[in-house]
Design a protein around this motif. Structure first.
Motif, short mmCIF file in Angstrom:
data_model
loop_
_atom_site.label_atom_id
_atom_site.label_comp_id
_atom_site.label_asym_id
_atom_site.label_seq_id
_atom_site.Cartn_x
_atom_site.Cartn_y
_atom_site.Cartn_z
N GLY A 149 31.14 -70.73 -60.96
CA GLY A 149 30.23 -70.87 -61.67
C GLY A 149 29.54 -71.82 -60.90
O GLY A 149 29.22 -72.67 -61.29
N ASP A 177 32.29 -62.15 -62.10
CA ASP A 177 32.56 -62.56 -63.00
C ASP A 177 33.74 -63.07 -62.99
O ASP A 177 35.12 -62.42 -63.19
CB ASP A 177 32.45 -60.77 -64.03
CG ASP A 177 32.32 -60.80 -65.47
OD1 ASP A 177 32.65 -62.55 -66.10
OD2 ASP A 177 31.91 -60.67 -66.35
N LEU A 178 33.90 -64.17 -63.82
CA LEU A 178 35.00 -64.93 -63.75
C LEU A 178 36.37 -64.20 -64.52
O LEU A 178 37.50 -64.44 -64.83
CB LEU A 178 35.03 -66.63 -64.04
CG LEU A 178 33.86 -66.95 -65.56
CD1 LEU A 178 35.78 -66.73 -66.69
CD2 LEU A 178 33.70 -68.29 -65.23
N ASN A 211 32.97 -76.10 -62.70
CA ASN A 211 32.53 -76.83 -64.10
C ASN A 211 32.33 -75.32 -64.66
O ASN A 211 30.71 -75.05 -64.94
CB ASN A 211 31.35 -77.31 -63.30
CG ASN A 211 30.42 -77.86 -64.72
OD1 ASN A 211 31.00 -77.82 -65.88
ND2 ASN A 211 28.66 -78.82 -64.48
N ASP A 270 29.48 -67.24 -58.75
CA ASP A 270 28.94 -67.43 -60.44
C ASP A 270 28.16 -64.92 -60.34
O ASP A 270 27.94 -64.29 -59.55
CB ASP A 270 26.98 -67.64 -59.83
CG ASP A 270 26.87 -68.73 -61.13
OD1 ASP A 270 26.63 -69.71 -61.43
OD2 ASP A 270 26.45 -68.14 -62.16
C1 LIG Z 1 28.64 -75.13 -65.95
S1 LIG Z 1 27.33 -74.21 -65.14
C2 LIG Z 1 28.30 -75.11 -63.64
C3 LIG Z 1 26.90 -75.06 -61.98
C4 LIG Z 1 27.16 -75.59 -61.47
N1 LIG Z 1 28.77 -76.02 -60.53
C5 LIG Z 1 27.33 -77.31 -61.86
O1 LIG Z 1 28.16 -78.20 -61.91
O2 LIG Z 1 25.58 -78.38 -61.73
C6 LIG Z 1 28.58 -73.07 -65.16
C7 LIG Z 1 28.49 -71.58 -64.21
O3 LIG Z 1 28.89 -70.60 -64.44
C8 LIG Z 1 28.54 -69.95 -64.33
N2 LIG Z 1 28.83 -68.29 -65.33
C9 LIG Z 1 28.57 -67.87 -66.58
N3 LIG Z 1 29.21 -67.22 -66.82
C10 LIG Z 1 30.07 -66.30 -65.63
C11 LIG Z 1 30.99 -65.39 -65.57
N4 LIG Z 1 31.01 -65.05 -66.36
N5 LIG Z 1 31.40 -65.66 -64.04
C12 LIG Z 1 30.49 -66.08 -63.20
N6 LIG Z 1 29.84 -67.22 -63.16
C13 LIG Z 1 29.40 -67.92 -64.85
C14 LIG Z 1 26.77 -70.00 -64.67
O4 LIG Z 1 25.45 -69.00 -64.33
C15 LIG Z 1 26.65 -70.62 -64.05
O5 LIG Z 1 26.27 -71.60 -62.35
#
Ligand SMILES: C[S@@+](CC[C@H](N)C(=O)[O-])C[C@H]1O[C@@H](n2cnc3c(N)ncnc32)[C@H](O)[C@@H]1O
Length: 290
Positions: A135, A184-185, A200, A158
């Protein structure tokens, strides 16, 4: 000359010196609900004039040209709509870096700097650690680790193409090398083995979204704030792909650290510990694969 009640910005012809523009902008932003109106006004005016904040005070009696006043007005108007200061400025500091920020991704937060601190501790002494940032958003964590642990081989994942595009721009602007990939996580994590997995993940309860500050609720991507089960999915996905001795570091919401620490222990991680953020709130949970 006073802050208006409508969609203006408090800056009218005649409000021409730096100190007067600052005074009127501050009053206007306060009336619109900013919690930091003076700081906002200073940052915005400095940006409009291409000056440092300190220089505003050294030139407080200087008059703005009409073009400068227009530029200041445009920025103050955006902030008065409760657009985050960081998005209006277009860049923000994170650790030692200045990153581009806009509505494609979450604004990097001070608490995430603590996550990076713990992540760096987990790979201290490793020459070429393999690091996965789940993410990655703006790329803040991945790029800060690349900057502060030269030799680390970092992949940022991401699900958002928009976020990945911004992360790529930030890699280019900082000159740091990270691999970026769409993933996709909830589908598990890519095969490692990884020496460090850092994340995060979205951790705001969807029911709480309407209660957030307008700057967050109305401007930051909801997919970055909230995704039910993301913390658990990252933790469960990590144990399958961490190298023996590899570390997992997660930032979670206030009140979520106990459950997250219990989960890491249940998953077999050791040396599980919780670290507070700069406001003293338990925030980062980490553990090591035996
Ligand atoms: C809280 S933000 C953190 C962004 C960055 N790492 C930071 O700390 O500023 C969470 C990130 O997870 C990504 N995200 C949300 N659902 C996801 C998924 N199913 N698979 C992968 N990434 C995802 C979002 O697009 C977002 O960029």
């Amino acid at each position: 000359m006073t802050s208006d009640g409508g969609g203006g910005n408090g800056l009218q012809p005649g409000s021409s010196t730096i100190s007067e523009v600052l005074r009127l902008s501050t009053a206007h932003l306060a009336a619109k609900g900013s919690e930091t109106p003076r700081l906002d006004a200073e940052r915005l005016l400095a940006q409009a004039l291409g000056l440092e904040r300190i220089e505003l005070y050294m030139a407080s009696n200087r008059s703005l040209t009409p073009l400068e006043l227009d530029a200041a007005r445009a920025l103050v108007t955006r902030r008065a709509r409760r657009e985050p200061l960081q998005y209006v400025l277009g860049e923000w500091g994170f650790r030692r870096l200045t990153l581009a920020v806009d509505s494609r991704a979450l604004i990097p937060r001070p608490e995430t700097e603590v996550l990076v601190e713990r992540a760096l501790a987990l790979i201290a002494g490793l020459e070429r650690p393999r690091v996965l940032d789940v993410g990655t958003g703006s790329g803040a964590i991945a790029l800060a680790i690349a900057d502060e642990h030269p030799g680390a081989m970092i992949t940022g994942l991401d699900s958002s193409e928009d976020a990945l595009a911004l992360a790529a721009e930030n890699a280019a602007r900082t000159g740091l090398t990270v691999e970026l990939a769409r993933h996709d996580l909830f589908q598990g994590l890519p095969d490692g083995p990884w020496d460090l997995i850092v994340s995060n993940p979205p951790y705001v309860d969807a029911a709480d979204l309407p209660t957030l500050q307008p700057e967050v609720r109305d401007w930051e991507p909801h997919g970055a704030l909230s995704a039910e089960g993301a913390v658990e999915a990252v933790a469960r996905g990590s144990v399958a792909v961490l190298a023996p001795g590899g570390g997992l570091a997660l930032e979670v919401g206030a009140g979520q650290t106990d459950a997250t620490a219990a989960l890491l222990t249940e998953l077999g991680l050791v040396e599980v510990r919780v670290t507070r953020d700069l406001r003293g709130v338990d925030r980062v949970v980490e553990g090591v694969r035996p």
